[in-house]
Motif scaffolding. Sequence first.
Motif, PDB file in Angstrom:
ATOM      1  N   MET A   1      33.476  19.365  21.476  1.00 60.34           N
ATOM      2  CA  MET A   1      33.569  18.273  20.510  1.00 60.34           C
ATOM      3  C   MET A   1      34.966  18.516  20.102  1.00 60.34           C
ATOM      4  SD  MET A   1      30.801  16.318  20.309  1.00 60.34           S
ATOM      5  CE  MET A   1      31.339  15.205  18.928  1.00 60.34           C
ATOM      6  N   ALA A   2      35.872  17.231  20.051  1.00 64.01           N
ATOM      7  CA  ALA A   2      37.398  17.422  19.576  1.00 64.01           C
ATOM      8  C   ALA A   2      37.554  16.501  18.674  1.00 64.01           C
ATOM      9  CB  ALA A   2      38.171  17.645  20.373  1.00 64.01           C
ATOM     10  N   ALA A   3      38.626  16.316  17.806  1.00 65.36           N
ATOM     11  CA  ALA A   3      39.237  15.147  17.250  1.00 65.36           C
ATOM     12  C   ALA A   3      40.371  14.812  17.634  1.00 65.36           C
ATOM     13  CB  ALA A   3      39.127  15.357  15.874  1.00 65.36           C
TER      14      ALA A   3
ATOM     15  N   THR B   1      33.727  24.142  18.858  1.00 69.64           N
ATOM     16  CA  THR B   1      32.527  23.112  18.189  1.00 69.64           C
ATOM     17  C   THR B   1      31.831  22.541  19.234  1.00 69.64           C
ATOM     18  OG1 THR B   1      34.195  23.106  16.563  1.00 69.64           O
ATOM     19  CG2 THR B   1      32.149  21.704  16.464  1.00 69.64           C
ATOM     20  N   GLU B   2      30.631  22.697  19.475  1.00 71.39           N
ATOM     21  CA  GLU B   2      29.836  22.267  20.412  1.00 71.39           C
ATOM     22  C   GLU B   2      28.885  21.146  19.684  1.00 71.39           C
ATOM     23  OE1 GLU B   2      28.020  25.551  22.056  1.00 71.39           O
ATOM     24  OE2 GLU B   2      29.719  26.085  23.375  1.00 71.39           O
TER      25      GLU B   2
ATOM     26  N   MET C   1      36.274  19.797  13.513  1.00 72.87           N
ATOM     27  CA  MET C   1      36.400  19.760  15.096  1.00 72.87           C
ATOM     28  C   MET C   1      37.903  20.342  15.118  1.00 72.87           C
ATOM     29  SD  MET C   1      34.885  16.277  16.391  1.00 72.87           S
ATOM     30  CE  MET C   1      33.162  15.843  15.584  1.00 72.87           C
ATOM     31  N   PRO C   2      38.235  20.751  16.301  1.00 76.55           N
ATOM     32  CA  PRO C   2      39.720  20.953  16.734  1.00 76.55           C
ATOM     33  C   PRO C   2      40.252  19.736  16.907  1.00 76.55           C
ATOM     34  CG  PRO C   2      37.898  22.064  18.264  1.00 76.55           C
ATOM     35  CD  PRO C   2      37.059  21.212  17.228  1.00 76.55           C
ATOM     36  N   LEU C   3      41.563  19.781  16.562  1.00 72.48           N
ATOM     37  CA  LEU C   3      42.430  18.570  16.513  1.00 72.48           C
ATOM     38  C   LEU C   3      43.381  18.587  17.645  1.00 72.48           C
ATOM     39  CD1 LEU C   3      43.126  16.166  14.445  1.00 72.48           C
ATOM     40  CD2 LEU C   3      45.123  17.584  13.675  1.00 72.48           C
ATOM     41  N   LEU C   4      43.296  17.621  18.392  1.00 74.75           N
ATOM     42  CA  LEU C   4      44.001  17.379  19.523  1.00 74.75           C
ATOM     43  C   LEU C   4      45.356  16.509  19.408  1.00 74.75           C
ATOM     44  CD1 LEU C   4      41.198  17.144  22.264  1.00 74.75           C
ATOM     45  CD2 LEU C   4      42.495  19.134  21.789  1.00 74.75           C
TER      46      LEU C   4
END
Lengths: 376, 380
Positions: B132-134, B173-174, B191-194
């Motif tokens: 999962m990512a943001a 994060t899953e 969540m990791p930020l992209l």
Amino acid sequence: MTAPVKISSFQFYNILFLSRVFAVVTYIANLRIDLSPSDKAASSVFTALYLFVTCIPTYLLLRKDSQSSIITRASCLSPVFAKILCIVYIADFLYYGTVTAARFELLISSVMFPETNMAFFMLVPLAVAGYGAYKGIEAQGRAAAFFLVLVLLSFAFVFLTILKDFDPLNFPPLFYEGAGGSAAIGAFTCARTGEVFSVALLLPFVKNHKNHHIFLWSAAVGVTVIAADTVISGVLGTFGNTQLFSMYSVSVLAEFGFVERMDAVITCIWMLCAVVKLSFTVFACSYLLLCLFGKKLRLLYISLTAAALFAGMLAVSSSVLNFASVVTSAFTIYGYVFTACVVPLAVLLGEKIKQNKNNKNIENKTLISDSAGDPQ
Amino acid sequence: MKKLSALFFGMVMILTFSSCSYGETELKNRLIIEGIGIDYDEKEDMYDLTVQVLVTSGGGSDEAPENPAVNYSVKGKTIAEAVGSLSDTTGKNPLYSQNRIIVAGSSLTREKIVEALDYFIREYTARADVLMAAAAGDAKDIISNSDGSSEISAKIIEGAIQESSVNSKCENTELYNIVNLYNEDTTTFTMPLLEVTTDRNLTAKTVKVTGTRVFSSGEDENRMSDMETMFFLFVSDKVQSGTFSVETQDGAGALDIIKSKTKTKVSVKDNLPFYETEVKCTVDLVEYDGTRFGNIEKSDILKIQKAAESYIEEGMKEVISRQLKEEKSDIFRFGRMFMKAQPELYGKLSENWSEILPEIGFSVDAQVTVRRIGQETLKA
């Protein structure tokens, strides 16, 4: 009925173990009560304790006679009682078998092939189970020994590779909302161990039965249930409560290096337990029908049982609501307590009363003969 | 008879136990999904899905497809509706088991994400361990971005997140982690930020992990930079490795993290929780900008150790203070730790946890050990 082929005590309990393992891998979390991960893990300890306690009546029965079936012993007390027992046992086996087939169908149709018509698919395992029952308990014992290795390896793979995802913070304080929920779920989970009452029933098929094996078996089942629940709770946390089959969800996460996505293989191995359980159920039912009607129509009895399980499965798994109401019905727990505890104790009590009566008769006869012989 | 039966059943199996048998979905009729971006159109009250799909045609021909993946954009009131319209458009059934990542656009609030994720939790082909990512902006830009290479962008993003996670620049994060953290009454999930970044020549765009998005319940978006994320991971005991630099009076040193262990003790002070966080970190000195080559002195190493300890302590203090006091977000699962340590008091405080967060006391302590200094010699 004669029992031409016997299996060893280990083989017998191995069949019962694999049969119970299927209930572990198709465990549905929070079907009755919403439990926290800690309480869910604790409920498995309750399950192990209840199982141990409910094995005691059967153990007492075996201690007195570890050769004869409970039906034979009941028929010595009263042939009608024996016939009633046969019917009760058949009802219980059919219930457990139907629930097993329905769980099996639900597992496949929810996580593997939701687009496939399962009615036809379920004919295959039931036909295999019927064939297994027809081949007899020795064939089942041999197959179960092979399956045990596969099942244990699959558990070892899942548990060892998933440990890295184990998070102690997934466990809230134990019994934060009281211990009642855990105790109740523990009882319901224990009531899924219908294998307990088959011990006293199928003794004629066991060679040199070791009475203490029943406790070893209950300990093995207890440890498996505790390990599975602890891993589910520690790895999945509350996510486990959202999953229909949480053990399957754990298997999805299990991976080691390039060995990943093994869930399909692992699920297939676990399905072997369903085949063992269904096969054993059909075998036990056909034996009971044989005791009930006396006529040697084994193939017919096997076919009838398999057909009954198939029909039951179709009715139960037609909707998820039907399934939920059947698996959570009070029959599970009352049926279990009755057949695992009340029936063995009733037979023991009946034997005791009969023995006392016989002793009294002998005493009276002795007194009469003594008084007759006394030259007063 | 046995041989005839075996022959009969053998023929039945050969004809029926095939993946291409009648009624089964063939591979060419499957949409093998590689990545999904979810945005939310507030005006239309609809989800806007960008789905990256593997191109399966042309595999057997001489010419390989020009693009290995194609992107589809679909809308729906629910995720299921959007996915349904994707099937209508392509005439194929989606398969989520190969999905590498789900990216949530900045338009998705915490509540909207939870709504959207329900579909992926229920869907039987979706996996609980999907990343999962943001997105810093639209998820569409992240998923459909291509750096011009023939690589699938979802695969590149997955690699970037995993690499950044190893370097302690983001948390891996899953899906099931998000569900767990959301279900905890006091925890705020992250969540990791992209972000899509452009290179110096303004020719190629690449997706980069730039930090962490914190899904606080407040209106304003809460983000952490990559360095803040590292300190967040120090507090949460999730640092695997990574590099950071420190400065002493005599020069700057770059340190590689070899291992790190964090322990947090919870106690009660003035009827409020108090957290004592202790980090034990082992590092290797990989660069030292002193005045000469070689012969680094023992005192220099001790100074670097001291500087590294201060650096970690300050960083942790800053990130804890900001999240607890300014953002009122418990990303460290402090509430959960308190629940385990003091269940009764937690029961009283948990209802107003976000109000209590600014009042919470904490202390941090870091112990750093320099394990190796590379190939240059040491002057003891």
